[in-house]
Design a protein around this motif. Structure first.
Motif, PDB file in Angstrom:
ATOM      1  N   LYS A  90       0.828  -1.210   0.000  1.00  0.00           N
ATOM      2  CA  LYS A  90       0.000   0.000   0.000  1.00  0.00           C
ATOM      3  C   LYS A  90       0.858   1.254   0.000  1.00  0.00           C
ATOM      4  O   LYS A  90       0.502   2.254  -0.625  1.00  0.00           O
ATOM      5  CB  LYS A  90      -0.936  -0.009   1.219  1.00  0.00           C
ATOM      6  N   HIS A  91       1.974   1.206   0.700  1.00  0.00           N
ATOM      7  CA  HIS A  91       2.875   2.366   0.707  1.00  0.00           C
ATOM      8  C   HIS A  91       3.372   2.657  -0.714  1.00  0.00           C
ATOM      9  O   HIS A  91       3.401   3.808  -1.154  1.00  0.00           O
ATOM     10  CB  HIS A  91       4.050   2.116   1.656  1.00  0.00           C
ATOM     11  N   ASN A  92       3.732   1.630  -1.435  1.00  0.00           N
ATOM     12  CA  ASN A  92       4.180   1.830  -2.825  1.00  0.00           C
ATOM     13  C   ASN A  92       3.041   2.370  -3.699  1.00  0.00           C
ATOM     14  O   ASN A  92       3.269   3.221  -4.567  1.00  0.00           O
ATOM     15  CB  ASN A  92       4.720   0.523  -3.410  1.00  0.00           C
ATOM     16  N   LEU A 104       7.433   1.057  -7.575  1.00  0.00           N
ATOM     17  CA  LEU A 104       8.514   0.086  -7.355  1.00  0.00           C
ATOM     18  C   LEU A 104       9.602   0.576  -6.387  1.00  0.00           C
ATOM     19  O   LEU A 104      10.561  -0.150  -6.121  1.00  0.00           O
ATOM     20  CB  LEU A 104       9.180  -0.264  -8.696  1.00  0.00           C
ATOM     21  N   HIS A 105       9.453   1.781  -5.864  1.00  0.00           N
ATOM     22  CA  HIS A 105      10.604   2.353  -5.146  1.00  0.00           C
ATOM     23  C   HIS A 105      11.044   1.503  -3.948  1.00  0.00           C
ATOM     24  O   HIS A 105      12.225   1.386  -3.671  1.00  0.00           O
ATOM     25  CB  HIS A 105      10.349   3.828  -4.757  1.00  0.00           C
ATOM     26  N   ASP A 106      10.082   0.893  -3.272  1.00  0.00           N
ATOM     27  CA  ASP A 106      10.444   0.060  -2.111  1.00  0.00           C
ATOM     28  C   ASP A 106      10.215  -1.434  -2.371  1.00  0.00           C
ATOM     29  O   ASP A 106      10.102  -2.213  -1.426  1.00  0.00           O
ATOM     30  CB  ASP A 106       9.618   0.478  -0.880  1.00  0.00           C
ATOM     31  N   ALA A 107      10.149  -1.830  -3.630  1.00  0.00           N
ATOM     32  CA  ALA A 107       9.786  -3.219  -3.946  1.00  0.00           C
ATOM     33  C   ALA A 107      10.724  -4.249  -3.316  1.00  0.00           C
ATOM     34  O   ALA A 107      10.300  -5.336  -2.928  1.00  0.00           O
ATOM     35  CB  ALA A 107       9.731  -3.415  -5.462  1.00  0.00           C
ATOM     36  N   CYS A 121       8.316  13.011  -1.639  1.00  0.00           N
ATOM     37  CA  CYS A 121       6.954  12.530  -1.363  1.00  0.00           C
ATOM     38  C   CYS A 121       6.929  11.186  -0.652  1.00  0.00           C
ATOM     39  O   CYS A 121       5.939  10.847  -0.004  1.00  0.00           O
ATOM     40  CB  CYS A 121       6.103  12.524  -2.625  1.00  0.00           C
ATOM     41  N   ASP A 122       7.991  10.420  -0.739  1.00  0.00           N
ATOM     42  CA  ASP A 122       8.085   9.146  -0.024  1.00  0.00           C
ATOM     43  C   ASP A 122       7.814   9.367   1.468  1.00  0.00           C
ATOM     44  O   ASP A 122       6.963   8.710   2.084  1.00  0.00           O
ATOM     45  CB  ASP A 122       9.507   8.588  -0.243  1.00  0.00           C
ATOM     46  N   GLU A 123       8.491  10.337   2.045  1.00  0.00           N
ATOM     47  CA  GLU A 123       8.348  10.600   3.473  1.00  0.00           C
ATOM     48  C   GLU A 123       6.980  11.193   3.803  1.00  0.00           C
ATOM     49  O   GLU A 123       6.381  10.879   4.827  1.00  0.00           O
ATOM     50  CB  GLU A 123       9.458  11.562   3.928  1.00  0.00           C
TER      51      GLU A 123
HETATM   52 FE   LIG Z   1       9.115   4.464   0.649  1.00  0.00          FE
END
Ligand SMILES: [Fe+2]
Length: 194
Positions: free
Chosen positions: A21-23, A60-63, A118-120
């Motif tokens: 969900k975070h991704n 995919l950033h945290d895949a 935006c990740d944070e």
């Molecule tokens: Fe992240």
């Protein structure tokens, strides 16, 4: 590599639904930012703000987060290997790597700067929704997120100075950055379970 392939890969690599969900949240914000920045920068090629690419970077950033564990020196590199064989562009690969300043400390374009900030923020917005009685994004406002931002102990892991780079690196005023991101997440609230 298209969005469907990226989504399939992400859900194969990550078992934890909250990480999935975070991704998805970062994907939605990245697409909204691409749209917004494209409007603000008519002088640049529209290709710079290709929404599909921006979304895939978020998606995919945290895949590989579960595969690389706590070893930040490997985070994103496993994903890089996997998506190379799917024909991912250098731009997408570098975008994914740029969200980690351990791997890529120099952010070279708007896409790389956007994912870093935006990740944070997505984490802070999720936390702000979860402390509401209904645990929903729907009733959350930009002002309430801004208030939470100022509470240092609230979602302390969400790095404030990294979020604020929206102002210097993206030239988006912070309240506007929150509004765009919040609305993007609200737009996919059912998928986020929020
Ligand atoms: Fe992240």
């Amino acid at each position: 590599m298209n969005r469907d392939q990226a989504y399939t890969l992400m859900t194969q690599m990550l078992q934890n639904k909250n990480l999935q969900k975070h991704n998805l949240a970062v994907e939605a914000i990245m697409r909204a930012l691409a749209k917004e920045l494209k409007k603000k920068h008519p002088e640049l090629s529209g290709e710079e703000f290709n929404e599909e690419e921006w979304g895939i970077v978020g998606l995919l950033h945290d895949a590989d987060y579960e595969i690389t564990g706590k070893d930040l020196t490997k985070h994103t590199l496993v994903t890089e290997e996997r998506i190379k064989s799917l024909g991912a562009s250098e731009k997408v690969i570098n975008g994914i790597k740029a969200h980690s300043d351990t791997i890529k400390s120099k952010r070279e374009n708007y896409l790389e700067k956007a994912v870093f900030a935006c990740d944070e923020l997505s984490g802070l917005i999720t936390a702000a929704a979860l402390v509401r009685p209904d645990k929903k994004l729907a009733g959350l406002t930009t002002d309430s997120v801004l208030k939470r931002f100022k509470e240092k102990a609230f979602a302390a892991g969400a790095k404030r100075e990294q979020i604020l780079l929206c102002e210097t690196e993206l030239e988006i005023p912070f309240p506007e950055f929150v509004k765009i991101s919040l609305e993007a997440m609200q737009g996919i609230a059912p998928k986020l379970g929020l």
